[in-house]
Design a protein around this motif. Structure first.
Motif, mmCIF file in Angstrom:
data_model
loop_
_atom_site.group_PDB
_atom_site.id
_atom_site.type_symbol
_atom_site.label_atom_id
_atom_site.label_comp_id
_atom_site.label_asym_id
_atom_site.label_seq_id
_atom_site.Cartn_x
_atom_site.Cartn_y
_atom_site.Cartn_z
ATOM 1 N N ARG A 189 0.860 -1.193 0.000
ATOM 2 C CA ARG A 189 0.000 0.000 0.000
ATOM 3 C C ARG A 189 0.891 1.235 0.000
ATOM 4 N N ARG A 190 0.541 2.206 -0.813
ATOM 5 C CA ARG A 190 1.312 3.452 -0.851
ATOM 6 C C ARG A 190 1.338 4.080 0.542
ATOM 7 N N SER A 191 2.504 4.595 0.898
ATOM 8 C CA SER A 191 2.688 5.155 2.236
ATOM 9 C C SER A 191 2.061 6.539 2.346
ATOM 10 N N GLU A 192 1.873 6.962 3.583
ATOM 11 C CA GLU A 192 1.355 8.314 3.826
ATOM 12 C C GLU A 192 2.299 9.352 3.240
ATOM 13 N N TYR A 193 3.605 9.083 3.292
ATOM 14 C CA TYR A 193 4.596 10.005 2.755
ATOM 15 C C TYR A 193 4.395 10.207 1.251
ATOM 16 N N HIS A 233 7.663 5.268 5.916
ATOM 17 C CA HIS A 233 7.824 5.052 4.479
ATOM 18 C C HIS A 233 9.091 4.254 4.200
ATOM 19 N N GLU A 234 10.179 4.621 4.847
ATOM 20 C CA GLU A 234 11.446 3.920 4.617
ATOM 21 C C GLU A 234 11.395 2.490 5.124
ATOM 22 N N ALA A 235 10.655 2.240 6.197
ATOM 23 C CA ALA A 235 10.524 0.871 6.701
ATOM 24 C C ALA A 235 9.846 -0.023 5.672
ATOM 25 N N ILE A 236 8.796 0.495 5.030
ATOM 26 C CA ILE A 236 8.103 -0.280 4.002
ATOM 27 C C ILE A 236 8.997 -0.485 2.792
ATOM 28 N N GLU A 237 9.672 0.583 2.355
ATOM 29 C CA GLU A 237 10.570 0.481 1.208
ATOM 30 C C GLU A 237 11.698 -0.514 1.468
ATOM 31 N N ASN A 238 12.285 -0.452 2.654
ATOM 32 C CA ASN A 238 13.372 -1.365 2.991
ATOM 33 C C ASN A 238 12.888 -2.808 3.053
ATOM 34 N N ALA A 239 11.691 -3.013 3.586
ATOM 35 C CA ALA A 239 11.138 -4.359 3.656
ATOM 36 C C ALA A 239 10.878 -4.916 2.259
ATOM 37 N N VAL A 253 3.140 -7.068 2.074
ATOM 38 C CA VAL A 253 4.075 -6.344 2.939
ATOM 39 C C VAL A 253 3.358 -5.119 3.484
ATOM 40 N N GLY A 254 2.969 -5.179 4.757
ATOM 41 C CA GLY A 254 2.236 -4.056 5.329
ATOM 42 C C GLY A 254 1.463 -4.463 6.565
ATOM 43 N N GLN A 255 0.385 -3.763 6.830
ATOM 44 C CA GLN A 255 -0.449 -4.030 7.991
ATOM 45 C C GLN A 255 -1.347 -5.233 7.752
ATOM 46 N N ASP A 256 -1.965 -5.725 8.833
ATOM 47 C CA ASP A 256 -2.858 -6.876 8.732
ATOM 48 C C ASP A 256 -3.968 -6.650 7.717
ATOM 49 N N GLY A 257 -4.470 -5.421 7.648
ATOM 50 C CA GLY A 257 -5.574 -5.127 6.739
ATOM 51 C C GLY A 257 -5.233 -5.356 5.285
ATOM 52 N N PRO A 279 6.442 -4.977 8.072
ATOM 53 C CA PRO A 279 7.611 -4.109 7.936
ATOM 54 C C PRO A 279 7.893 -3.270 9.187
ATOM 55 N N GLU A 280 6.932 -3.238 10.114
ATOM 56 C CA GLU A 280 7.077 -2.413 11.315
ATOM 57 C C GLU A 280 6.670 -3.202 12.554
ATOM 58 N N PRO A 281 7.465 -4.181 12.959
ATOM 59 C CA PRO A 281 7.111 -4.974 14.152
ATOM 60 C C PRO A 281 6.915 -4.079 15.367
ATOM 61 N N GLY A 282 5.866 -4.364 16.120
ATOM 62 C CA GLY A 282 5.552 -3.568 17.294
ATOM 63 C C GLY A 282 4.525 -2.493 17.031
ATOM 64 N N ARG A 283 4.382 -2.087 15.772
ATOM 65 C CA ARG A 283 3.377 -1.083 15.418
ATOM 66 C C ARG A 283 2.106 -1.749 14.929
ATOM 67 N N ASN A 284 2.244 -2.881 14.248
ATOM 68 C CA ASN A 284 1.088 -3.615 13.733
ATOM 69 C C ASN A 284 0.732 -4.766 14.667
ATOM 70 N N ALA A 285 -0.524 -5.173 14.638
ATOM 71 C CA ALA A 285 -0.946 -6.307 15.458
ATOM 72 C C ALA A 285 -0.213 -7.576 15.047
ATOM 73 N N GLY A 286 0.014 -7.745 13.748
ATOM 74 C CA GLY A 286 0.787 -8.884 13.266
ATOM 75 C C GLY A 286 0.043 -10.201 13.213
#
Length: 300
Positions: A12-16, A47-53, A89-93, A112-119
């Motif tokens: 999904r396109r990032s907010e950035y 944004h960089e976390a998603i890109e790096n992942a 690659v992204g959130q559960d949704g 791509p962001e452990p700890g921020r998403n429910a996973g």
């Protein structure tokens, strides 16, 4: 001869990126956020976390694996092939968003962001994704099959969802209809709409409603094939009631809605633009779908 495996990276396109589309430059985007008490550093870091992942997953795959990418907004126009392995690659949704466009292809959820998403639906790390893909190709991966919910109009149109369906007014105003559920007499209602959720969706919209009504313990577990339905804010009047408020649907059971508004809609998993339109007098039937999500849970 069978085609080699293709890995389809879904993102999904990032907010950035959306901010840059709207404001054209980094400086203008930064000013916009700062004027609202936000810092662009957090937006850029996400944004960089998603890109790096995405980069790590893509570059770690072997050369004999074909690759493709599809953004969430293009899913309804994308043709998945039988041999595809889907890596979301992204959130559960995001897994819920792609599930209804598949026909049994395995889905690997990468967080791509452990700890921020429910996973819950994205349990894998980017640096482990290639190993999970390899396990799927060998036939040794562990899977879970998750039930999906289906809405079917009386003209044959259908809509699938992994988490939940919303049935009601497109503006979330008063929805008028007749509701019929198993082992109950039909009832005319005027409400804020109906939510029908799966076991997977029991941690989402259904959970919020169930918590307010003290019904959390009655929600189906994630692996269940039951569906839970909720009527939102039914309004009692001389012509409408609120006797039917909550229930479960087992295999073969349906919830039937006959529209008594000029226009009602059904959409799934929060994607409002992909919807069914229900005209006055039309009937919509909701049931468990024959389609299921094949979720990759582990690799050996």
């Amino acid at each position: 001869m069978a085609l080699p495996t293709r890995v389809v990276l879904v993102y999904r396109r990032s907010e950035y990126e959306e901010l840059l589309d709207r404001h054209a430059t980094f400086g203008q985007a930064e000013f916009f956020l700062r004027s609202r008490g936000r810092n662009i550093d957090d937006v850029l870091a996400r944004h960089e976390a998603i890109e790096n992942a995405m980069h790590l997953v893509s570059t770690s795959l072997p050369d004999d694996v074909r690759q493709a990418r599809v953004e969430r907004s293009d899913l309804d126009r994308y043709l998945f092939a039988p041999e595809d392995v889907v890596v979301a690659v992204g959130q559960d949704g995001l897994v819920a968003n792609v599930a209804k466009y598949l026909a049994g292809q395995p889905v690997i959820g990468v967080d791509p962001e452990p700890g921020r998403n429910a996973g819950i639906l994205v349990p894998h790390s980017p640096d482990h994704a290639a190993a999970v893909v390899a396990s799927v190709r060998r036939g040794t991966a562990a899977f879970e099959e998750r039930a999906m919910v289906q809405a079917t109009l009386d003209d044959g149109q259908t809509l699938l969802a992994l988490n939940d369906l919303y049935l009601g007014d497109p503006g979330h105003q008063s929805s008028r209809y007749t509701l019929a559920v198993p082992q109950q007499d039909p009832e005319r209602q005027s409400s804020s709409g109906i939510i029908v959720g799966t076991g997977t969706g029991a941690t989402g919209w259904s959970s919020s409603i169930a918590n307010d009504r003290g019904l959390v313990d009655l929600l189906p577990p994630a692996e269940s094939t039951q569906l839970a339905w909720f009527v939102r804010e039914a309004w009692p009047s001389p012509a409408t009631g609120r006797r039917l408020g909550f229930g479960l649907l087992d295999a073969g059971q349906t919830l039937d809605l006959t529209a008594e508004s000029e226009l009602l809609v059904a959409f799934g998993d929060g994607i409002e633009r992909d919807r069914l339109s229900i005209a006055w007098g039309q009937r919509l039937t909701v049931s468990r779908s024959e389609h299921r999500l094949t979720l990759v849970t582990g690799a050996t």
